[in-house]
Design an enzyme around this catalytic site. Structure first.
Site, PDB file in Angstrom:
ATOM      1  N   GLU A  40     111.556  26.277 -45.356  1.00 60.04           N
ATOM      2  CA  GLU A  40     111.100  27.450 -46.100  1.00 60.04           C
ATOM      3  C   GLU A  40     110.315  26.968 -47.302  1.00 60.04           C
ATOM      4  O   GLU A  40     110.657  25.953 -47.924  1.00 60.04           O
ATOM      5  CB  GLU A  40     112.265  28.328 -46.563  1.00 60.04           C
ATOM      6  CG  GLU A  40     111.784  29.516 -47.399  1.00 60.04           C
ATOM      7  CD  GLU A  40     112.822  30.594 -47.611  1.00 60.04           C
ATOM      8  OE1 GLU A  40     112.451  31.684 -48.050  1.00 60.04           O
ATOM      9  OE2 GLU A  40     114.001  30.349 -47.326  1.00 60.04           O
ATOM     10  N   CYS A 235     113.560  33.896 -46.753  1.00 63.78           N
ATOM     11  CA  CYS A 235     113.241  35.154 -47.416  1.00 63.78           C
ATOM     12  C   CYS A 235     111.757  35.378 -47.608  1.00 63.78           C
ATOM     13  O   CYS A 235     111.322  36.517 -47.802  1.00 63.78           O
ATOM     14  CB  CYS A 235     113.973  35.229 -48.747  1.00 63.78           C
ATOM     15  SG  CYS A 235     115.768  35.365 -48.594  1.00 63.78           S
ATOM     16  N   ASN A 366     114.697  38.269 -40.868  1.00 65.68           N
ATOM     17  CA  ASN A 366     115.461  37.207 -41.530  1.00 65.68           C
ATOM     18  C   ASN A 366     116.494  37.842 -42.446  1.00 65.68           C
ATOM     19  O   ASN A 366     116.135  38.570 -43.366  1.00 65.68           O
ATOM     20  CB  ASN A 366     114.552  36.316 -42.367  1.00 65.68           C
ATOM     21  CG  ASN A 366     115.361  35.392 -43.263  1.00 65.68           C
ATOM     22  OD1 ASN A 366     115.940  34.415 -42.795  1.00 65.68           O
ATOM     23  ND2 ASN A 366     115.437  35.700 -44.554  1.00 65.68           N
ATOM     24  N   GLU A 367     117.762  37.584 -42.213  1.00 67.10           N
ATOM     25  CA  GLU A 367     118.851  38.096 -43.051  1.00 67.10           C
ATOM     26  C   GLU A 367     118.737  39.597 -43.292  1.00 67.10           C
ATOM     27  O   GLU A 367     119.143  40.092 -44.346  1.00 67.10           O
ATOM     28  CB  GLU A 367     118.908  37.348 -44.390  1.00 67.10           C
ATOM     29  CG  GLU A 367     119.633  36.025 -44.294  1.00 67.10           C
ATOM     30  CD  GLU A 367     119.996  35.426 -45.649  1.00 67.10           C
ATOM     31  OE1 GLU A 367     120.765  34.455 -45.656  1.00 67.10           O
ATOM     32  OE2 GLU A 367     119.521  35.934 -46.675  1.00 67.10           O
TER      33      GLU A 367
END
Length: 649
Positions: A40, A235, A366-367
């Site tokens: 990331e 994120c 994502n999440e």
């Protein structure tokens, strides 16, 4: 010194323990993807990190157009700099600068500070480039690298000619090593010149590629032999708002035509504000796919599902407006796998990779959590599976390994017969010890599990005081024996985050730390590498008193065969503070070689870390061991991770 972990196991174990390996009872195949890496762009992981560009804000597209740049004037005003903006007329690259030089002396110019300075190595070649348009008169650009005292480290000259925009290149060799160099550009002659895409790369990028990556960082990844590379996050896939989400199509094609975007970690943590954190996308989806190929890893791209980060704005795209997001997913598969006569396959081919990247899986979201995620995921799944039924989809189980969010998503994803469920856990070291059995009773016929983000937190989640210490790495190793033992359920696992710049980080802990010149693997990296490079092909039982080894008296263990290399590999963690005498009896093999090896990773100090000053404080040591009658005697040292390798026939 010990620092108060594993106190359940501090009584001395004087009696030798006998472990039995049932080498002829294969329980599962080890997926080639079991151990991988998660990338990331956090902690200056891309720009300022693995992406080797040394110039910050090279195209003047930051919200503050001259961020990273400074005017240089010697004496009276001898020139001026003006930011021009074409707006939408020039797509993503809308800004350029206009330099007016009023005197021929070369006393006017501008400088770039780089990413916390520029790391320059003596004897290395540096490649400068710029897009230029000579508007009036005639000027030359004197390019200099200097240290904090203004002493020159290397220089060259570029002379633009003619109004049409053209790329100019020049190279020079540095005479001194300097971690905090600055790039100065002085203008000689009188005239007006427009400049854009001012760039400086070291020659020694990975595979010497232009627009390339830092070779030392890629080498650390390649040394792990990872089974997959997840990118670009994290994120940043979601973005603080949907306008700030990661859009892969803006990251391909000529670098000068790619977008710029504020990084969502820019101001996320008040204790670590990083207001100059942007994404240039010089490292884009093509480069991610290429990197995965280079290091022998399966690519795992993650795409936005129509939801911004729920911790920030929680914006969502209405279901009736989701089509462009779904189309992005379909087009990405075509970009990765399509032939050169398809729209997106042609672009990949023109970028230099005619052969497909052979994409097999991708993540949607994502999440993300809640009903809104499931509603959107169903639309994505239906569309992708209809056109590409063999693509495996990775789906989010939220932010935590338990609780209301997890329970809801886990239930819904299983009802959907999801391919792979992505579970995340940032928890205290004790959690990892306690959860070594987490997957022992998971449904063997249900979705596969991706342990997509995990790291033991020495203080607390997102604390700036977290350390990559041995206590955390040891607990992760214990947990990983449980992942390996359940390789029929756990298809993939990756520590996160991957990279952190020593002067530009937002989140700790991190697997690999870098500065402008150096890099090192943490104890956590050493654990990951030890497991990944000793993956094996088949899981077999390793038992103590006829039970799996999941914490009894501080022991955690798993075993695999490598049928290709004819090896049996035992991974054994001693989480106690005592040396433990052990016997390992190998059942079910006709013959085991008389000699083997044990690789030991350990420290007496649970708070021990690796560092730039001592990068190998915790690093593996290989020792020879003797096998007699298919039995191995090993004294497992305190706080140790041990990999025992034996040849068989």
């Amino acid at each position: 010194m010990a620092i108060g972990l594993f106190t359940n196991y501090q009584e001395s174990n004087a009696q030798t323990k006998t472990f039995t390996v049932k080498a002829n009872e294969v329980k599962a195949s080890v997926p080639a993807t079991l151990w991988g890496v998660f990338f990331e762009d956090i902690n200056l992981g891309a720009d300022g990190g693995i992406y080797a560009e040394l110039v910050k804000n090279r195209s003047f597209e930051f919200d503050t157009p001259l961020m990273g740049w400074k005017l240089l004037q010697k004496g009276e005003e001898t020139g001026s700099l003006l930011v021009n903006n074409w707006g939408e007329l020039n797509g993503a690259n809308s800004r350029f600068i206009r330099i007016t030089s009023k005197t021929p002396t070369g006393n006017f110019g501008f400088s770039n500070e780089g990413f916390r300075g520029m790391g320059i190595k003596k004897g290395n070649q540096y490649d400068f480039s710029v897009l230029a348009s000579q508007q009036e008169g005639a000027v030359s650009l004197v390019i200099e690298l200097v240290n904090s005292k203004g002493e020159k480290l290397g220089s060259t000259t570029v002379t633009p000619a003619g109004k049409p925009w053209k790329k100019y290149n020049a190279s020079f060799t540095a005479t001194v090593t300097e971690p905090k160099a600055v790039l100065n550009i002085y203008v000689k002659g009188q005239g007006v010149v427009d400049l854009d895409m001012i760039s400086l790369f070291p020659k020694d990028t990975w595979k010497n590629r232009p627009n390339g990556m830092r070779a030392d960082l890629v080498q650390l990844l390649a040394d792990m032999k990872p089974g997959f590379l997840r990118f670009p996050g994290g994120c940043i896939v979601e973005g603080r708002t949907l306008d700030e989400r990661f859009q892969w199509k803006k990251t391909i094609g000529p670098v000068e035509d790619r977008g710029y975007l504020i990084n969502r970690w820019n101001t996320e943590f008040k204790h670590r504000l990083t207001t100059d954190y942007y994404q240039s996308f010089g490292l884009g989806f093509y480069e991610y796919f290429q990197l995965a190929e280079d290091i022998g890893a399966e690519p795992l791209p993650i795409l936005n599902c129509g939801m911004a980060c729920q911790f920030n704005t929680a914006e969502v795209v209405p279901l009736e407006s989701l089509d462009p997001y779904v189309q992005d997913a379909l087009d990405l598969i075509e970009f990765a796998n399509g032939s050169a006569d398809t729209k997106w396959g042609k672009i990949r081919s023109e970028m230099g990779h005619p052969a497909p990247f052979n994409l097999k899986m991708m993540g949607v979201g994502n999440e993300n959590w809640g009903e809104q995620y499931i509603d959107r995921l169903k639309i994505f799944t239906q569309a992708i599976k209809a056109k590409y039924p063999n693509i495996q989809l990775v789906n989010s189980s939220g932010t935590d390994p338990n609780g209301e969010r997890f329970d809801y998503l886990n239930g819904e994803l299983r009802k959907m017969n999801a391919d792979i469920i992505d579970e995340h856990y940032y928890r205290a070291p004790q959690w990892f010890l306690d959860n070594a059995k987490r997957y022992d009773n998971y449904d063997r016929k249900g979705p596969k599990i991706f342990a997509g983000e995990y790291a033991a937190q020495s203080v607390a989640i997102a604390s700036p005081d977290n350390k990559n210490n041995w206590q955390c790495a040891l607990s992760e190793a214990a947990f990983m024996t449980g992942l390996e033992r359940n390789a029929d359920v756990v298809a993939m696992a990756s520590y996160a985050p991957l990279f952190a710049h020593a002067e530009g980080w937002q989140w700790t802990p991190d697997m690999i730390w870098v500065d402008n010149l150096k890099s090192y693997g943490t104890p956590n990296y050493q654990v990951q590498k030890l497991f990944s490079t000793n993956k094996g092909t088949n899981v077999v039982p390793l038992l103590l008193n006829n039970e799996t080894v999941t914490g009894q008296e501080g022991y955690y263990a798993s075993a695999v065969l490598d049928k290709n290399k004819k090896e049996i590999i035992l991974k054994v963690v001693n989480a106690s503070d005592k040396t433990q005498d052990t016997d390992f009896v190998i059942d079910g093999l006709n013959k085991v070689a008389a000699k083997g090896t044990v690789t030991v990773l350990r420290s007496d100090q649970l708070d021990q870390v690796n560092s730039f000053e001592n990068p190998t404080a915790i690093s593996p040591v290989v020792k020879d061991i003797t096998v007699k009658n298919k039995k191995v005697k090993v004294a497992l040292q305190p706080y140790s991770v041990n990999v025992i390798k034996l040849k068989f026939s």
